[in-house]
Structure formats: C-alpha cells, structure tokens
Design an enzyme around this catalytic site. Structure first.
Site, PDB file in Angstrom:
ATOM      1  N   ASP A  30       0.616  -1.235  -0.100  1.00  0.00           N
ATOM      2  CA  ASP A  30      -0.088   0.051   0.101  1.00  0.00           C
ATOM      3  C   ASP A  30       0.825   1.403   0.000  1.00  0.00           C
ATOM      4  O   ASP A  30       0.310   2.332   0.433  1.00  0.00           O
ATOM      5  CB  ASP A  30      -0.791   0.011   1.243  1.00  0.00           C
ATOM      6  CG  ASP A  30      -0.152  -0.363   2.529  1.00  0.00           C
ATOM      7  OD1 ASP A  30       0.998  -0.164   2.463  1.00  0.00           O
ATOM      8  OD2 ASP A  30      -0.867  -0.981   3.455  1.00  0.00           O
ATOM      9  N   GLU A  64      -0.309  -9.124  -1.309  1.00  0.00           N
ATOM     10  CA  GLU A  64      -0.964  -8.469   0.055  1.00  0.00           C
ATOM     11  C   GLU A  64      -2.062  -7.621  -0.260  1.00  0.00           C
ATOM     12  O   GLU A  64      -2.165  -6.420   0.312  1.00  0.00           O
ATOM     13  CB  GLU A  64       0.264  -7.917   0.776  1.00  0.00           C
ATOM     14  CG  GLU A  64      -0.351  -7.668   2.334  1.00  0.00           C
ATOM     15  CD  GLU A  64       0.678  -6.881   3.034  1.00  0.00           C
ATOM     16  OE1 GLU A  64       1.268  -7.331   4.121  1.00  0.00           O
ATOM     17  OE2 GLU A  64       0.947  -5.632   2.617  1.00  0.00           O
ATOM     18  N   GLU A 112      -1.787   5.005   3.412  1.00  0.00           N
ATOM     19  CA  GLU A 112      -1.894   3.569   3.037  1.00  0.00           C
ATOM     20  C   GLU A 112      -3.382   2.953   2.769  1.00  0.00           C
ATOM     21  O   GLU A 112      -3.401   2.271   1.835  1.00  0.00           O
ATOM     22  CB  GLU A 112      -1.135   2.777   3.904  1.00  0.00           C
ATOM     23  CG  GLU A 112       0.393   2.931   3.847  1.00  0.00           C
ATOM     24  CD  GLU A 112       0.878   4.046   4.930  1.00  0.00           C
ATOM     25  OE1 GLU A 112       1.941   4.089   5.165  1.00  0.00           O
ATOM     26  OE2 GLU A 112       0.042   4.760   5.381  1.00  0.00           O
ATOM     27  N   HIS A 130       7.277   4.723  13.411  1.00  0.00           N
ATOM     28  CA  HIS A 130       7.561   5.692  12.341  1.00  0.00           C
ATOM     29  C   HIS A 130       6.149   6.083  11.663  1.00  0.00           C
ATOM     30  O   HIS A 130       6.234   7.059  10.692  1.00  0.00           O
ATOM     31  CB  HIS A 130       8.221   5.100  11.210  1.00  0.00           C
ATOM     32  CG  HIS A 130       7.236   3.688  10.373  1.00  0.00           C
ATOM     33  ND1 HIS A 130       6.851   2.721  10.766  1.00  0.00           N
ATOM     34  CD2 HIS A 130       6.786   3.890   9.267  1.00  0.00           C
ATOM     35  CE1 HIS A 130       5.999   2.130  10.144  1.00  0.00           C
ATOM     36  NE2 HIS A 130       6.067   2.816   8.904  1.00  0.00           N
ATOM     37  N   ARG A 168       2.959   7.980   9.979  1.00  0.00           N
ATOM     38  CA  ARG A 168       2.898   9.301   9.711  1.00  0.00           C
ATOM     39  C   ARG A 168       1.807   9.928  10.727  1.00  0.00           C
ATOM     40  O   ARG A 168       1.990  10.919  11.322  1.00  0.00           O
ATOM     41  CB  ARG A 168       2.333   9.772   8.384  1.00  0.00           C
ATOM     42  CG  ARG A 168       3.447   9.430   7.230  1.00  0.00           C
ATOM     43  CD  ARG A 168       2.882   9.730   5.844  1.00  0.00           C
ATOM     44  NE  ARG A 168       3.886   9.418   4.763  1.00  0.00           N
ATOM     45  CZ  ARG A 168       4.538  10.417   4.353  1.00  0.00           C
ATOM     46  NH1 ARG A 168       4.501  11.839   4.610  1.00  0.00           N
ATOM     47  NH2 ARG A 168       5.433  10.355   3.351  1.00  0.00           N
ATOM     48  N   HIS A 218      13.983   5.147  12.519  1.00  0.00           N
ATOM     49  CA  HIS A 218      13.645   5.348  11.288  1.00  0.00           C
ATOM     50  C   HIS A 218      14.411   6.462  10.608  1.00  0.00           C
ATOM     51  O   HIS A 218      14.918   7.495  11.426  1.00  0.00           O
ATOM     52  CB  HIS A 218      11.991   5.748  11.040  1.00  0.00           C
ATOM     53  CG  HIS A 218      11.613   5.462   9.706  1.00  0.00           C
ATOM     54  ND1 HIS A 218      11.613   6.532   8.891  1.00  0.00           N
ATOM     55  CD2 HIS A 218      11.094   4.262   8.944  1.00  0.00           C
ATOM     56  CE1 HIS A 218      11.124   6.035   7.378  1.00  0.00           C
ATOM     57  NE2 HIS A 218      10.617   4.840   7.610  1.00  0.00           N
TER      58      HIS A 218
END
Length: 388
Positions: free
Chosen positions: A104, A126, A140, A212, A214, A244
């Site tokens: 994604d 996936e 995503e 990590h 967002r 990250h």
C-alpha cells in the site's frame, strides 16, 4: 510449426521502493528466478534507498533498474508525480507482460496506475487489507483501496482480506488467499542464520520497538517516547529502537530518548539483523504493519501502538493487542505482560494466522496457470468494476 508460447518466459516487472516491499516481494522474485516460466525484472524506486541497499543482495534479489525519485522532505504529491513519470518511462522501454506491486505504499499505487495507463495487467501481493478509515493509516488505506480498482490478480494474505475485496465488488474469481509472503521471507532468513541481534544486556527482558507511522508523528510519538522512558525506568528491561530515517521521527524521538538508561537507539537494522533481533526479543511494541505478522510467527507478543489496524487477525487470535497511542495505556499494557506470566503465555502461544511460508509458491502457481491459458490475460478483473 508455431512456437510454444509457454516456452517464452513471461516478463514480470516487480516494482518496489521501501524495505517492507523488498522483504515481501523477495520470495516472489526468488521463486521466479528459480524457474524458467518467468523473467523477473526488479525495479527499485529508491523510496527507502539506504535501507534497500543494506539488504537486497542478502535476500538474493537481483535489481535490474534503480530509479532516483526521492527528494528531501518532498510532499506526497511530488513523490507520486516523479514515480508516475519514471515508472511510465521504464514500462514503455521494458514492455513487461505483467507488473507486480505489493501492499500500500506510494510506490505500489504509482506502479499499478502507471501499468494501467500502459495497458499492462497488475498483480497485487498482500491485497485486501483494510481499516475502513480512509485516512488511517495515511496514505496507505486509500492507496490499497485504489490499487484494488486496478489489479487483475488480488493475492490476499488471509480469508478476511479476501472477503474485504469481494465485499467491495472484486470478482471472487480474481481473489486468491495465499498467506503472507513476509512469513516466507522470515523463515528463509532465519534458516540462513546470518543475522546478529542488536540486544546486548544479559538477564534483562528484551523489548523491540518500531515507530514511524505518519499519523503518529508529532505529539503522539512524543507521548510514546515518554511511555518508553517510564518502561526503561523499571530497571529490568532492555529496549532496542531502530530509528527510522525520517527526520520527522528523529526530531521527536532523539530529544526524548537519547542517553536514557535501558534504551538503545540504533540505526535501521539490515533485515537479517532485524530478524535475529526479533527472534531474541521477549516483547514487541510497534506501529508498523509487517511486524504484526512476523512477531506471531516467532511467538512474540505484540502491542500495536495505533488506533486502527488492517491486520485484525493477529488481535483476534490473541497474538497482538491494539493499545492505541495514550502513554499511560501503553506503559500499563507492557508492564502487564512483563509482570503477569499467564497473560504473557496466552499471547505468546496464540499462534500465527498469517501463513505457512508457501505464499510465493501459490502466487506463482496462479500466474503460471493464467499465462499458460489459451485466452489472452485481460487488463482488469471481470465483475462490478468492469463495463457491462
């Protein structure tokens, strides 16, 4: 006599940009390269360039084309535009029969859309993960929903993910439940035995943390840092947190956690080392996606530091717990597992709902069957998405 079309390898372009994509497409690329039916053309977009360079060779993945699309702190719209232009050029030059995308990411969405514009069928590995909230995780959730409108083959990791797709109108004939390729790769890497754990302390309870996402950046992540400080303050744990590369992550976590006793902030681990670290830990705290699948495979309880998850199978099985982002709740949930052996064993022994390590073989079996058929492979799936 005409040539046997099955003797001509299918040119399959695998598009990846991030480390998770590389991990999950590596078994597909290796399986393709090990036979004579497919010619894998691996294209990296450089979305996680430094992370990818650490690991692709170790995963036995040969990269055909490397793009350079990343710019410091660029906006998603700029990244998408760069990806679309570069991938379109590559597809016109290479003329693949098939494009394979995973998951994604922005790379996956751009790869699928560029292939659609070039009239190349798309396989989505996936497929079908959903939270039901369009902007959580961001971006995503929207990316994977859009890819579902484009893909010809939808390789779902679980039965739940497959149902999401058919409920949205994807033809059941184009949805295939395979398990998740991340399990294939994890088992392959551990069998190689080449990684080195990042844990150092002896006698401490070992906690692996990854942060990590967002939607967690900013104040939420600062609060998570406070929870980790409180956890380290017990004095009986060792916390390893691979930082990250994102400046938005480092600008928050470094001031909160640098120099704290019991907390090791390390640079991003190569995948072999990450797998060894995961195998050695006692507990996982994460806002990542793939580790929610990997941890149950190794009987490691996982606390998911998010308000939603597209992998509810782990939660329903009891192998993971969705604890949200409140620092006190995170601290309390972690301490319960550290202090209550019954609660810990219940999660550790819950089992893995995400596959048996043969997902890539199932993906290739289906693609082989369809490309061996007498009829041409259509661009998109039949069903409600197609014109009547």
């Amino acid at each position: 006599m005409s040539a046997d079309p099955s003797a001509v390898p299918v040119r399959a372009m695998l598009v990846l940009g991030t480390r998770p994509e590389a991990i999950k497409l590596a078994p597909v690329a290796r399986t393709m390269a090990g036979g004579d039916r497919f010619e894998p053309i691996v294209v990296t977009t450089g979305q996680h360039r430094e992370m990818l360079e650490q690991m692709l060779g170790l995963l036995c993945v040969d990269v055909r084309i490397s793009l350079d699309v990343m710019r410091n702190r660029q906006q998603l719209s700029d990244l998408t535009a760069r990806l679309m232009g570069s991938l379109g050029d590559v597809m016109r030059d290479q003329r693949p029969d098939l494009v394979v995308v995973q998951g994604d990411t922005t790379t996956a969405l751009a790869g699928a859309l560029a292939a659609f514009y070039e009239r190349i069928p798309v396989a989505h590995v996936e497929a079908g993960l959903r939270t039901g909230v369009p902007d959580n995780p961001f971006p995503e959730e929207l990316n994977r929903s859009l890819i579902a409108r484009i893909a010809r083959w939808h390789f779902a990791p679980t039965a739940r993910a497959a149902r999401h797709l058919t409920d949205e109108g994807v033809s059941p004939e184009q949805v295939f439940t395979t398990g998740n390729t991340v399990i294939d790769n994890l088992l392959w890497v551990l069998a190689e035995g080449a990684g080195t754990s990042a844990f150092r302390a002896s006698g401490a309870r070992r906690i692996l943390v990854t942060l990590h996402r967002r939607e967690n950046q900013g104040e939420r992540m600062r609060g998570m840092g406070r929870a980790l400080r409180g956890l380290a303050g017990r004095g009986d744990v060792e916390i390893v947190l691979p930082l990250h590369k994102s400046p938005a992550v480092r600008d928050v976590l470094l001031p909160e956690l640098a120099g704290q006793n019991g907390i090791s902030l390390v640079e991003p681990l190569g995948y072999l080392d990450f797998a060894a670290t995961l195998a050695e830990c006692d507990l996982v705290l994460t806002d990542s996606g793939g580790i929610q699948e990997e941890a149950p495979s190794l009987s490691k309880p996982a606390l998911v530091l998010r308000t939603t998850t597209e992998r509810p199978e782990a939660v329903e099985a009891g192998a993971a717990r969705l604890v949200g982002t409140d620092p006190e709740v995170i601290l309390g949930a972690a301490e319960e597992l550290l202090d209550d052996p019954v609660a810990y064993r219940r999660m550790a022994c819950a089992g893995n709902p995400f596959g048996d390590g043969r997902a890539a073989a199932r993906v290739l079996a289906r693609l082989t069957e369809d490309f061996a058929a007498e009829v041409p492979v259509p661009l998109t799936s039949p069903g409600p998405y197609s014109a009547a």
